[in-house]
Design a protein around this motif. Structure first.
Motif, PDB file in Angstrom:
ATOM      1  N   UNK A  75       0.832  -1.212   0.000  1.00  0.00           N
ATOM      2  CA  UNK A  75       0.000   0.000   0.000  1.00  0.00           C
ATOM      3  C   UNK A  75       0.863   1.258   0.000  1.00  0.00           C
ATOM      4  N   UNK A  76       1.924   1.251   0.784  1.00  0.00           N
ATOM      5  CA  UNK A  76       2.829   2.395   0.859  1.00  0.00           C
ATOM      6  C   UNK A  76       3.405   2.720  -0.517  1.00  0.00           C
ATOM      7  N   UNK A  77       3.763   1.672  -1.272  1.00  0.00           N
ATOM      8  CA  UNK A  77       4.392   1.861  -2.576  1.00  0.00           C
ATOM      9  C   UNK A  77       3.418   1.938  -3.741  1.00  0.00           C
ATOM     10  N   UNK A  78       2.111   1.931  -3.460  1.00  0.00           N
ATOM     11  CA  UNK A  78       1.106   1.930  -4.533  1.00  0.00           C
ATOM     12  C   UNK A  78       1.314   0.770  -5.503  1.00  0.00           C
ATOM     13  N   UNK A  79       1.710  -0.378  -4.990  1.00  0.00           N
ATOM     14  CA  UNK A  79       1.930  -1.567  -5.819  1.00  0.00           C
ATOM     15  C   UNK A  79       0.610  -2.344  -5.899  1.00  0.00           C
ATOM     16  N   UNK A  80      -0.289  -1.869  -6.777  1.00  0.00           N
ATOM     17  CA  UNK A  80      -1.632  -2.430  -6.868  1.00  0.00           C
ATOM     18  C   UNK A  80      -1.620  -3.918  -7.187  1.00  0.00           C
ATOM     19  N   UNK A  81      -0.699  -4.350  -8.057  1.00  0.00           N
ATOM     20  CA  UNK A  81      -0.623  -5.773  -8.385  1.00  0.00           C
ATOM     21  C   UNK A  81      -0.252  -6.596  -7.154  1.00  0.00           C
ATOM     22  N   UNK A  98       1.909  -1.345  15.621  1.00  0.00           N
ATOM     23  CA  UNK A  98       2.132  -0.971  17.024  1.00  0.00           C
ATOM     24  C   UNK A  98       1.438   0.333  17.425  1.00  0.00           C
ATOM     25  N   UNK A  99       0.915   1.075  16.459  1.00  0.00           N
ATOM     26  CA  UNK A  99       0.102   2.265  16.747  1.00  0.00           C
ATOM     27  C   UNK A  99      -1.390   1.976  16.604  1.00  0.00           C
ATOM     28  N   UNK A 100      -1.701   0.714  16.307  1.00  0.00           N
ATOM     29  CA  UNK A 100      -3.097   0.335  16.099  1.00  0.00           C
ATOM     30  C   UNK A 100      -3.614   0.661  14.718  1.00  0.00           C
ATOM     31  N   UNK A 101      -2.731   1.158  13.844  1.00  0.00           N
ATOM     32  CA  UNK A 101      -3.155   1.545  12.493  1.00  0.00           C
ATOM     33  C   UNK A 101      -3.267   0.333  11.571  1.00  0.00           C
ATOM     34  N   UNK A 102      -4.259   0.380  10.703  1.00  0.00           N
ATOM     35  CA  UNK A 102      -4.430  -0.630   9.655  1.00  0.00           C
ATOM     36  C   UNK A 102      -3.999  -0.015   8.322  1.00  0.00           C
ATOM     37  N   UNK A 103      -3.891  -0.853   7.300  1.00  0.00           N
ATOM     38  CA  UNK A 103      -3.527  -0.327   5.978  1.00  0.00           C
ATOM     39  C   UNK A 103      -4.610   0.614   5.451  1.00  0.00           C
ATOM     40  N   UNK A 104      -5.862   0.359   5.805  1.00  0.00           N
ATOM     41  CA  UNK A 104      -6.943   1.247   5.369  1.00  0.00           C
ATOM     42  C   UNK A 104      -6.799   2.623   6.021  1.00  0.00           C
ATOM     43  N   UNK A 105      -6.452   2.655   7.293  1.00  0.00           N
ATOM     44  CA  UNK A 105      -6.227   3.936   7.968  1.00  0.00           C
ATOM     45  C   UNK A 105      -5.073   4.682   7.308  1.00  0.00           C
ATOM     46  N   UNK A 106      -3.995   3.941   7.034  1.00  0.00           N
ATOM     47  CA  UNK A 106      -2.840   4.562   6.383  1.00  0.00           C
ATOM     48  C   UNK A 106      -3.227   5.124   5.014  1.00  0.00           C
ATOM     49  N   UNK A 107      -3.896   4.311   4.189  1.00  0.00           N
ATOM     50  CA  UNK A 107      -4.263   4.746   2.837  1.00  0.00           C
ATOM     51  C   UNK A 107      -5.184   5.958   2.882  1.00  0.00           C
ATOM     52  N   UNK A 108      -6.116   5.963   3.833  1.00  0.00           N
ATOM     53  CA  UNK A 108      -7.037   7.102   3.971  1.00  0.00           C
ATOM     54  C   UNK A 108      -6.264   8.363   4.364  1.00  0.00           C
ATOM     55  N   UNK A 113      -6.498   7.260  -2.814  1.00  0.00           N
ATOM     56  CA  UNK A 113      -7.877   6.931  -3.198  1.00  0.00           C
ATOM     57  C   UNK A 113      -7.986   5.553  -3.846  1.00  0.00           C
ATOM     58  N   UNK A 114      -7.111   5.250  -4.792  1.00  0.00           N
ATOM     59  CA  UNK A 114      -7.193   3.967  -5.497  1.00  0.00           C
ATOM     60  C   UNK A 114      -6.871   2.797  -4.570  1.00  0.00           C
ATOM     61  N   UNK A 115      -5.950   3.000  -3.643  1.00  0.00           N
ATOM     62  CA  UNK A 115      -5.623   1.954  -2.670  1.00  0.00           C
ATOM     63  C   UNK A 115      -6.826   1.722  -1.761  1.00  0.00           C
ATOM     64  N   UNK A 116      -7.464   2.800  -1.303  1.00  0.00           N
ATOM     65  CA  UNK A 116      -8.657   2.682  -0.466  1.00  0.00           C
ATOM     66  C   UNK A 116      -9.730   1.885  -1.202  1.00  0.00           C
ATOM     67  N   UNK A 143     -11.632  14.744   0.072  1.00  0.00           N
ATOM     68  CA  UNK A 143     -13.083  14.595  -0.023  1.00  0.00           C
ATOM     69  C   UNK A 143     -13.475  13.263  -0.654  1.00  0.00           C
ATOM     70  N   UNK A 144     -12.731  12.842  -1.670  1.00  0.00           N
ATOM     71  CA  UNK A 144     -13.084  11.597  -2.345  1.00  0.00           C
ATOM     72  C   UNK A 144     -12.929  10.396  -1.419  1.00  0.00           C
ATOM     73  N   UNK A 145     -11.831  10.341  -0.668  1.00  0.00           N
ATOM     74  CA  UNK A 145     -11.626   9.241   0.280  1.00  0.00           C
ATOM     75  C   UNK A 145     -12.729   9.272   1.338  1.00  0.00           C
ATOM     76  N   UNK A 146     -13.086  10.453   1.818  1.00  0.00           N
ATOM     77  CA  UNK A 146     -14.158  10.582   2.805  1.00  0.00           C
ATOM     78  C   UNK A 146     -15.472  10.049   2.240  1.00  0.00           C
ATOM     79  N   UNK A 147     -15.787  10.428   1.017  1.00  0.00           N
ATOM     80  CA  UNK A 147     -17.032   9.972   0.372  1.00  0.00           C
ATOM     81  C   UNK A 147     -17.041   8.446   0.225  1.00  0.00           C
TER      82      UNK A 147
END
Length: 154
Positions: A75-81, A98-108, A113-116, A143-147
């Protein structure tokens, strides 16, 4: 520990592993910051190596010193494949670091947007909270990620 025989890996992958300081005999060997070869290959976007490591039995849910799994690096590298590949083999999409973050939280939070969108196709838990009691929707940085996240919670 996943022991493999060298015939399970191509010469190119064995050379890649050696070049990065990993053993071809232990696919889950932790390297710098506890990153396994799978995490390193994912971070670098080396699809062929990632696929071969998964096929040879590397632990897809291994976590590094920060408690991130390989999906974080995809997700960090936008490696969609690689995101798609890892999700197809059932990596833990809801892994919390260790911060309780998920990949969805990070991407948001990063406005990816495309990763989300891709992650939401695999039904992550939208109710998980990080250590500060925030959900993925609270991290929406545009706004798009929020929507998209609002629509996913309906």
């Amino acid at each position: 520990m996943s022991q493999v025989s060298k015939q399970d890996l191509s010469e190119a992958t064995i050379q890649w592993l050696r070049g990065k300081g990993y053993s071809s005999g232990d696919l889950n060997q932790p390297g710098e910051n506890g990153d396994t070869a799978l995490m390193k290959a994912t971070r670098e976007g080396v699809y062929a190596v990632v696929k071969e490591l998964i096929d040879a039995g590397a632990d897809i849910n291994a976590r590094n010193s920060d408690c991130n799994n390989a999906l974080w690096f995809a997700c960090f590298g936008n490696h969609y494949d690689l995101i798609s590949l890892l999700l197809a083999v059932n990596i833990n999409i809801d892994n919390q670091n260790d911060n309780g973050a998920t990949v969805l939280m990070y991407a948001a939070s990063a406005g990816k947007t495309e990763v989300v969108k891709l992650l939401l196709q695999h039904h992550p838990n939208l109710d998980l909270k990080n250590l500060d009691d925030y959900k993925a929707i609270d991290f929406a940085s545009n706004v798009e990620v929020l929507r998209i996240l609002k629509n996913a919670t309906k």
